[in-house]
Design an enzyme around this catalytic site. Structure first.
Site, PDB file in Angstrom:
ATOM      1  CG  ASP A 137       8.488   2.667  -1.924  1.00  0.00           C
ATOM      2  OD1 ASP A 137       9.577   3.213  -1.968  1.00  0.00           O
ATOM      3  OD2 ASP A 137       7.288   3.582  -1.816  1.00  0.00           O
TER       4      ASP A 137
ATOM      5  CE  LYS B 231       6.357   4.774   1.458  1.00  0.00           C
ATOM      6  NZ  LYS B 231       6.138   6.269   1.104  1.00  0.00           N
TER       7      LYS B 231
END
Length: 289
Positions: free
Chosen positions: A135, A9
């Site tokens: 995350d 990401k």
């Protein structure tokens, strides 16, 4: 045997709002999945043991590895007697601000839910993931998301208009915990206009998104690692639409509308900078493996 892909990401925006009573920081950030990915192979073992191997020699293969902890958590939660061997074909740089460890943990949760036929919902997997790291829930869902709380509270956004991403990972490694400990709001000169970037996403306005990228953690990491600023400047000089540090760093990303431009920028960086350079692209939720 089950094979699963775990996407890295980047953070299009990252704002730290305040420090919470529990010691964590309240954040608001727009997270984006990209096509740079680790590949994990999961093989059920009758012995009940969890084991890990990896293509990266320095990656710990015990309880220090988030993928190991993910396997242990879902095994204990669902009272599974079987074990698993996890092989990680590591493509995402380690300690790079790209959620490499978190996406491996998310892949293990998703994969073992299928391999062991546990029937957990995505929401239940996200709840498990939030126990492992902030995350991990995003890595379970992917696409383009607004993350708040510690980063574990997610809201789906309109996926970014597809574009290419240049990544530059300098040779240094950065501890996320250290960056947050050093963070001081008074050192931040510009904060993200998160609502503005969300509006640009909704309009399919890639230029508007590019103009709005912003990460307050640069105020901590760049003074210690000035090569991050140099990489950002080099990307912009060679034609990137935007350039920003991802997460707590040290990886810098640039956005480009097409592959030709992205590869041109990457070649220029390779000739000028001592960093690992990658060209990849954004990934929407519908494209997730």
């Amino acid at each position: 045997m089950l094979t699963i892909k775990g996407n890295a990401k980047i953070n299009l925006t990252l704002d730290v709002l305040y420090k919470r009573e529990d010691g964590f920081h309240q954040v608001e950030m727009i997270m984006q999945a990209i096509d740079l990915a680790d590949e994990l192979r999961l093989e059920e073992r009758a012995t009940g043991n969890i084991s890990i191997a990896s293509t990266i020699a320095r990656l710990p293969c015990d309880q220090r590895n988030l993928a190991y902890r993910a396997a242990a958590l879902i095994k204990e939660t669902c009272q599974v007697k079987s074990g698993v061997h996890i092989f990680i074909d590591k493509k995402i740089p380690v300690a790079a601000g790209l959620a490499g460890g978190s996406t491996d943990a998310a892949s293990v949760l998703l994969g073992l839910n299928r391999l062991w036929k546990l029937g957990l919902t995505t929401h239940e997997l996200e709840q498990l993931g939030s126990k492992l790291g902030s995350d991990v829930p995003f890595c379970i869902k992917g696409g383009t998301m607004l993350a708040t709380g510690r980063g574990e509270i997610l809201q789906s956004l309109v996926d970014i208009k597809p574009c290419f991403v240049i990544l530059a990972k300098p040779s240094v490694s950065v501890s996320t915990a250290w960056v947050y400990r050093q963070y001081k709001s008074q050192n931040v000169k510009v904060r993200p206009n998160t609502a503005g970037v969300i509006a640009s996403l909704g309009q399919g306005d890639l230029v508007g998104v590019a103009k709005g990228v912003c990460n307050v953690l640069e105020s901590v990491t760049i003074p210690v690692h000035p090569e991050i600023k140099r990489l950002k400047q080099a990307m912009m000089q060679h034609g990137a639409m935007a350039s920003l540090m991802s997460g707590s760093g040290p990886t810098v990303f640039g956005l480009a509308e097409d592959q030709t431009k992205a590869e041109y920028i990457a070649e220029k960086l390779k000739s000028q900078c001592a960093a690992d350079i990658f060209v990849t692209k954004t990934v929407g939720r519908s494209e997730e493996v």
